[in-house]
Enzyme design. Structure first.
Site, PDB file in Angstrom:
ATOM      1  N   ASP A 123      54.478  -5.529  -8.676  1.00 11.42           N
ATOM      2  CA  ASP A 123      53.888  -4.090  -7.571  1.00 11.42           C
ATOM      3  C   ASP A 123      52.447  -4.134  -8.369  1.00 11.42           C
ATOM      4  O   ASP A 123      52.122  -2.738  -7.546  1.00 11.42           O
ATOM      5  CB  ASP A 123      54.935  -3.214  -7.558  1.00 11.42           C
ATOM      6  CG  ASP A 123      54.526  -1.797  -6.368  1.00 11.42           C
ATOM      7  OD1 ASP A 123      53.907  -2.768  -5.397  1.00 11.42           O
ATOM      8  OD2 ASP A 123      54.734  -1.045  -6.541  1.00 11.42           O
TER       9      ASP A 123
ATOM     10  N   GLY B 125      52.316   2.065  -6.829  1.00 15.80           N
ATOM     11  CA  GLY B 125      52.002   0.342  -8.163  1.00 15.80           C
ATOM     12  C   GLY B 125      51.915   0.789  -9.348  1.00 15.80           C
ATOM     13  O   GLY B 125      52.554   1.401  -9.628  1.00 15.80           O
TER      14      GLY B 125
HETATM   15 ZN    ZN Z   1      56.856  -0.260  -2.594  1.00 13.05          ZN
END
Ligand code: ZN
Length: 379
Positions: free
Chosen positions: A266, A301
């Protein structure tokens, strides 16, 4: 044609010794002893493992794919330093024009190009539960729409779609995408256990960043995490930075569902950059040495690299290197329907390979037979 000799080959399901022969971008053979008169790369006893596949990358090196889809190829060129040989560039909740632009960019491969191969987009949103929006802009979150996804197919570079299955109209969109070969994932969701199972029945086969932007497990309402952990039909995405999910829970997830687990980063624009202010979609994100957060503290993130993710999984769970490797090789390849082509060191497969040092650091990365990264040449 060339061969890599003197490596501990982790296929990753077997450990072999010998030479891996590479020709025309593919693994041609694995021989017990090196071939004579063939160009040779000496691995000096390092581990030779399949290249890593990351199913969720928002950007890196100062670039955010949602803000600027044009940067996909530039970021792709830098990811091999982390052992990544293929990945899904991820576009978060945004107007349809942004997705269209990302699809267009995916279709224009620079020539020449050296880097990790983008396998298609991960479209995370816009059909998310506003109650679990994370760092997505609520202005663009909307209800599932067949019209919206009309142009989403693997041929048009839409490979994986994250949505909240409990939303009205979700089932029809799931079924439409699955019928076209798009992998559909449950995420940013407040689905109950029953709603999650109904989504799996409709064709959902993945869960986006388990525990993050989902309801917690309650013993009388296990919710989406409970469904993901117990239903053998689905593969699980996990961000193992030790911040998004506690290391003890990472160990529990590994014990319960290690054979269905994929590590994702991510990663956002700050990966590979110093601490500071960066963009994720429409928001400014403050990044320190370990975390990325919106002003209200919401995680936005990560700055996790995929090779660190592998080392973290080993540290948090005590699993072996070959076991950890499956979560970034065979399992994501299988989810994307790429078994037979990626994720293993087997004759006929793409020559996507990584040499790891004895302490599991990336030394060399090979994509499609080409050496695209070597730590000894990196300045
Ligand atoms: Zn997400």
């Amino acid at each position: 044609m060339y061969q890599i000799i003197n490596a501990k080959i982790l296929t990753p399901t077997e450990e072999l010794t010998g030479a891996v022969v590479i020709e025309n971008g593919r693994i041609q053979s694995i021989t017990s002893s090196p071939l004579p008169d063939v160009e040779t790369v000496d691995a000096n006893g390092e581990f030779l493992v399949p290249g890593f596949i990351d199913l969720q990358v928002n950007g890196a090196f100062g670039h955010d794919f949602t803000q600027n889809p044009e940067t996909i190829w530039e970021v792709a060129a830098g990811l091999p330093r982390y052992g990544v040989t293929s990945f899904l560039p991820t576009v978060i909740t945004s107007p349809l024009e942004t997705t269209n632009e990302a699809q267009r960019v995916m279709g224009i491969r620079p020539s020449p190009f050296q880097g990790a191969e983008p396998l298609g987009l991960h479209l995370e949103g816009p059909f998310l539960n506003p109650g679990k929006k994370g760092a997505h802009n609520p202005a663009y979150i909307c209800l599932p729409s067949l019209e919206w996804v009309a142009g989403w197919s693997p041929e048009n570079h839409a490979r994986l779609v994250t949505l909240a299955p409990e939303l009205p109209g979700g089932t029809a969109v799931i079924e439409a995408l699955v019928s076209r070969g798009v992998v559909v994932s449950a995420g940013h969701s407040l689905a109950t256990f029953a709603e999650a199972e109904a989504g799996f029945d409709a064709g959902i086969r993945y869960g986006t960043h388990l525990f993050n932007a989902q309801s917690p497990i309650h013993h009388r309402e296990p919710g989406l995490p409970g469904a993901l952990l117990t239903d053998e039909r689905v593969t699980i995405g996990l961000i193992p930075d030790g911040i998004h999910v506690h290391p003890a829970l990472v160990k529990l997830i590994w014990q319960v569902a290690g054979n269905r687990l994929t590590l994702v980063t991510d990663a956002m624009a700050a990966l590979g950059m110093p601490p500071g202010e960066y963009e994720l979609g429409d928001f400014r994100v403050t990044v320190d040495e370990t975390t990325c957060r919106l002003p209200d503290g919401t995680l936005a993130g990560s700055i996790l690299s995929l090779d660190t993710a592998v080392r973290n999984l080993i540290a948090f769970t005590g699993c072996t290197l070959p076991q950890a490797l499956t979560t970034v090789t065979t399992i994501p390849a299988s989810l994307l329907g790429l078994d037979g082509r990626k994720g293993q060191i087997t004759p006929g497969y793409d020559a996507d390979l990584v040499l790891l040092t004895p302490d599991f650091q990336v030394a060399t990365t090979v994509v499609g037979g080409e050496i695209v990264y070597d730590v000894r040449c990196d300045v």
